[in-house]
Design a protein around this motif. Structure first.
Motif, PDB file in Angstrom:
ATOM      1  N   ASP A 141      -8.424  -3.365  -5.258  1.00  0.00           N
ATOM      2  CA  ASP A 141      -7.183  -2.789  -5.773  1.00  0.00           C
ATOM      3  C   ASP A 141      -7.327  -1.272  -5.687  1.00  0.00           C
ATOM      4  O   ASP A 141      -8.150  -0.679  -6.382  1.00  0.00           O
ATOM      5  CB  ASP A 141      -6.960  -3.239  -7.217  1.00  0.00           C
ATOM      6  CG  ASP A 141      -5.626  -2.755  -7.785  1.00  0.00           C
ATOM      7  OD1 ASP A 141      -5.057  -1.794  -7.247  1.00  0.00           O
ATOM      8  OD2 ASP A 141      -5.172  -3.342  -8.788  1.00  0.00           O
ATOM      9  N   TYR A 142      -6.520  -0.640  -4.825  1.00  0.00           N
ATOM     10  CA  TYR A 142      -6.654   0.801  -4.617  1.00  0.00           C
ATOM     11  C   TYR A 142      -6.399   1.612  -5.885  1.00  0.00           C
ATOM     12  O   TYR A 142      -6.868   2.745  -5.999  1.00  0.00           O
ATOM     13  CB  TYR A 142      -5.691   1.267  -3.524  1.00  0.00           C
ATOM     14  CG  TYR A 142      -6.075   0.883  -2.121  1.00  0.00           C
ATOM     15  CD1 TYR A 142      -7.225   1.388  -1.519  1.00  0.00           C
ATOM     16  CD2 TYR A 142      -5.266   0.043  -1.364  1.00  0.00           C
ATOM     17  CE1 TYR A 142      -7.567   1.060  -0.218  1.00  0.00           C
ATOM     18  CE2 TYR A 142      -5.584  -0.285  -0.053  1.00  0.00           C
ATOM     19  CZ  TYR A 142      -6.737   0.226   0.518  1.00  0.00           C
ATOM     20  OH  TYR A 142      -7.070  -0.113   1.811  1.00  0.00           O
ATOM     21  N   SER A 143      -5.636   1.043  -6.809  1.00  0.00           N
ATOM     22  CA  SER A 143      -5.300   1.797  -8.018  1.00  0.00           C
ATOM     23  C   SER A 143      -6.438   1.827  -9.028  1.00  0.00           C
ATOM     24  O   SER A 143      -6.384   2.567 -10.013  1.00  0.00           O
ATOM     25  CB  SER A 143      -4.046   1.210  -8.684  1.00  0.00           C
ATOM     26  OG  SER A 143      -4.309  -0.099  -9.190  1.00  0.00           O
ATOM     27  N   LEU A 173     -11.754   3.262   3.526  1.00  0.00           N
ATOM     28  CA  LEU A 173     -11.777   4.135   2.345  1.00  0.00           C
ATOM     29  C   LEU A 173     -12.052   5.597   2.671  1.00  0.00           C
ATOM     30  O   LEU A 173     -12.389   6.370   1.764  1.00  0.00           O
ATOM     31  CB  LEU A 173     -12.795   3.635   1.306  1.00  0.00           C
ATOM     32  CG  LEU A 173     -12.612   2.180   0.838  1.00  0.00           C
ATOM     33  CD1 LEU A 173     -13.671   1.818  -0.189  1.00  0.00           C
ATOM     34  CD2 LEU A 173     -11.213   1.971   0.264  1.00  0.00           C
ATOM     35  N   VAL A 187       0.836  -1.201   0.000  1.00  0.00           N
ATOM     36  CA  VAL A 187       0.000   0.000   0.000  1.00  0.00           C
ATOM     37  C   VAL A 187       0.872   1.252   0.000  1.00  0.00           C
ATOM     38  O   VAL A 187       1.760   1.422   0.853  1.00  0.00           O
ATOM     39  CB  VAL A 187      -0.946   0.006   1.209  1.00  0.00           C
ATOM     40  CG1 VAL A 187      -1.672   1.340   1.321  1.00  0.00           C
ATOM     41  CG2 VAL A 187      -1.952  -1.142   1.089  1.00  0.00           C
ATOM     42  N   THR A 218      -3.301  -3.339  -2.352  1.00  0.00           N
ATOM     43  CA  THR A 218      -4.551  -4.092  -2.291  1.00  0.00           C
ATOM     44  C   THR A 218      -5.026  -4.240  -0.855  1.00  0.00           C
ATOM     45  O   THR A 218      -4.234  -4.228   0.093  1.00  0.00           O
ATOM     46  CB  THR A 218      -4.390  -5.497  -2.899  1.00  0.00           C
ATOM     47  OG1 THR A 218      -3.394  -6.236  -2.149  1.00  0.00           O
ATOM     48  CG2 THR A 218      -3.993  -5.414  -4.361  1.00  0.00           C
ATOM     49  N   SER A 261      -7.370   4.118   5.690  1.00  0.00           N
ATOM     50  CA  SER A 261      -7.342   3.386   4.416  1.00  0.00           C
ATOM     51  C   SER A 261      -8.220   2.142   4.462  1.00  0.00           C
ATOM     52  O   SER A 261      -8.674   1.655   3.425  1.00  0.00           O
ATOM     53  CB  SER A 261      -5.902   2.965   4.082  1.00  0.00           C
ATOM     54  OG  SER A 261      -5.070   4.081   3.885  1.00  0.00           O
ATOM     55  N   SER A 281     -17.625  -0.089  -1.910  1.00  0.00           N
ATOM     56  CA  SER A 281     -17.390   0.835  -0.799  1.00  0.00           C
ATOM     57  C   SER A 281     -18.396   0.594   0.315  1.00  0.00           C
ATOM     58  O   SER A 281     -18.041   0.555   1.499  1.00  0.00           O
ATOM     59  CB  SER A 281     -17.502   2.285  -1.279  1.00  0.00           C
ATOM     60  OG  SER A 281     -16.479   2.601  -2.185  1.00  0.00           O
ATOM     61  N   ARG A 290      -7.938   7.147   0.356  1.00  0.00           N
ATOM     62  CA  ARG A 290      -7.710   6.244  -0.774  1.00  0.00           C
ATOM     63  C   ARG A 290      -6.236   6.244  -1.164  1.00  0.00           C
ATOM     64  O   ARG A 290      -5.723   7.221  -1.717  1.00  0.00           O
ATOM     65  CB  ARG A 290      -8.543   6.688  -1.980  1.00  0.00           C
ATOM     66  CG  ARG A 290      -9.995   6.253  -1.946  1.00  0.00           C
ATOM     67  CD  ARG A 290     -10.176   4.757  -2.189  1.00  0.00           C
ATOM     68  NE  ARG A 290      -9.560   4.327  -3.423  1.00  0.00           N
ATOM     69  CZ  ARG A 290     -10.121   4.403  -4.623  1.00  0.00           C
ATOM     70  NH1 ARG A 290     -11.331   4.922  -4.745  1.00  0.00           N
ATOM     71  NH2 ARG A 290      -9.503   3.976  -5.697  1.00  0.00           N
ATOM     72  N   LYS A 324       0.516   5.533  -0.207  1.00  0.00           N
ATOM     73  CA  LYS A 324      -0.322   6.737  -0.168  1.00  0.00           C
ATOM     74  C   LYS A 324       0.574   7.968  -0.200  1.00  0.00           C
ATOM     75  O   LYS A 324       1.545   8.052   0.567  1.00  0.00           O
ATOM     76  CB  LYS A 324      -1.194   6.754   1.089  1.00  0.00           C
ATOM     77  CG  LYS A 324      -1.988   8.051   1.269  1.00  0.00           C
ATOM     78  CD  LYS A 324      -2.945   8.297   0.121  1.00  0.00           C
ATOM     79  CE  LYS A 324      -3.645   9.641   0.243  1.00  0.00           C
ATOM     80  NZ  LYS A 324      -4.466   9.929  -0.944  1.00  0.00           N
TER      81      LYS A 324
END
Length: 251
Positions: free
Chosen positions: A66-68, A49, A7, A57, A46, A76, A52, A9
């Motif tokens: 998958d955050y991307s 959510l 992850v 993941t 995170s 959500s 983000r 950010k």
């Protein structure tokens, strides 16, 4: 179990979470520790959510994210149904009674009947010693009482995990103790919790697992015994309140 993998950010050019990998086990209390600005709250938020990440993941039971990639409203919603967040400042609705603050979300989100929602809310109020406060408004309560109501509101959603971001930082020591006792009881009941805190005594007493974060990296992920009784030099300095600069000043 909640699992985060790789992850990342960023806020502008600053990398707040640096390729983190961490698991949060079911039925356990995980405490996230670290100095101010280390990324603790970003990591916590995170998970539902509120923040983000750019990549990485999240695996949460039957949900993989998958955050991307774009996240659907349904995904959500499904994630947030599994968690409830308790903030530093309790964020109660000032125009609603205590009972209404606790029952509004279960009735609107979980579609509970008013009778069932109120019955559950009154049970929760009894558990935190505030049964007689159901018809009062937040302004009529102390900070400690409001935070206990906030915890009731979180529990009313029947979450798999409760996420707590510095839940006692705005309270004086006596009121803090009231809230910490409630969280200690929840821990004994094997409620899954992930807590960001600066209270080391509390962390030592309730944590099943400790994650130490600094500058967006995880420097420790293990048991309270190892953290407190066999610390690294950096963790020893953190626990004693001595920073690297303080050490330099003492030379």
């Amino acid at each position: 179990m909640i699992s985060l993998k790789n992850v990342v950010k960023k806020y502008g050019s600053k990398e707040v979470l640096k390729n983190l990998n961490v698991d949060f086990p079911d039925g356990k209390t995980t405490v996230i520790l670290g100095p101010s600005g280390s990324g603790k709250s970003t990591l916590l938020r995170s998970l539902d959510l509120l923040v983000r990440p750019e990549s990485g993941t999240l695996d949460f039971g039957d949900i993989s994210l998958d955050y991307s990639q774009p996240v659907s409203k349904k995904k959500s919603f499904d994630i947030r149904k599994k968690t409830s967040m308790v903030f530093q400042n309790w964020n109660l609705f000032p125009n609603l009674t205590v009972l209404q603050n606790i029952t509004t979300a279960p009735m609107t989100v979980l579609k509970q009947s008013k009778v069932d929602a109120e019955k559950h809310a009154k049970i929760l109020l009894g558990q935190v010693g505030l049964a007689e406060y159901a018809d009062r408004y937040p302004s009529q309560l102390s900070g400690g009482q409001q935070q206990r109501i906030s915890i009731c509101r979180a529990l009313a959603m029947n979450p798999e995990y409760i996420l707590l971001d510095e839940p006692t930082s705005a309270l004086d020591p006596e009121l803090e103790t009231q809230v910490l006792l409630i969280l200690g009881e929840l821990s004994k009941m094997n409620q899954s919790m992930i807590i960001v805190t600066h209270n080391m005594d509390f962390a030592r007493s309730v944590a099943d697992k400790i994650v130490f974060v600094e500058d967006g990296d995880i420097l420790f992920d293990g048991t309270p015994d190892d953290f407190f009784n066999h610390p690294t030099t950096r963790i020893r300095d953190f626990l004693s309140g001595i920073t690297f600069n303080d050490n330099e000043a003492l030379k």
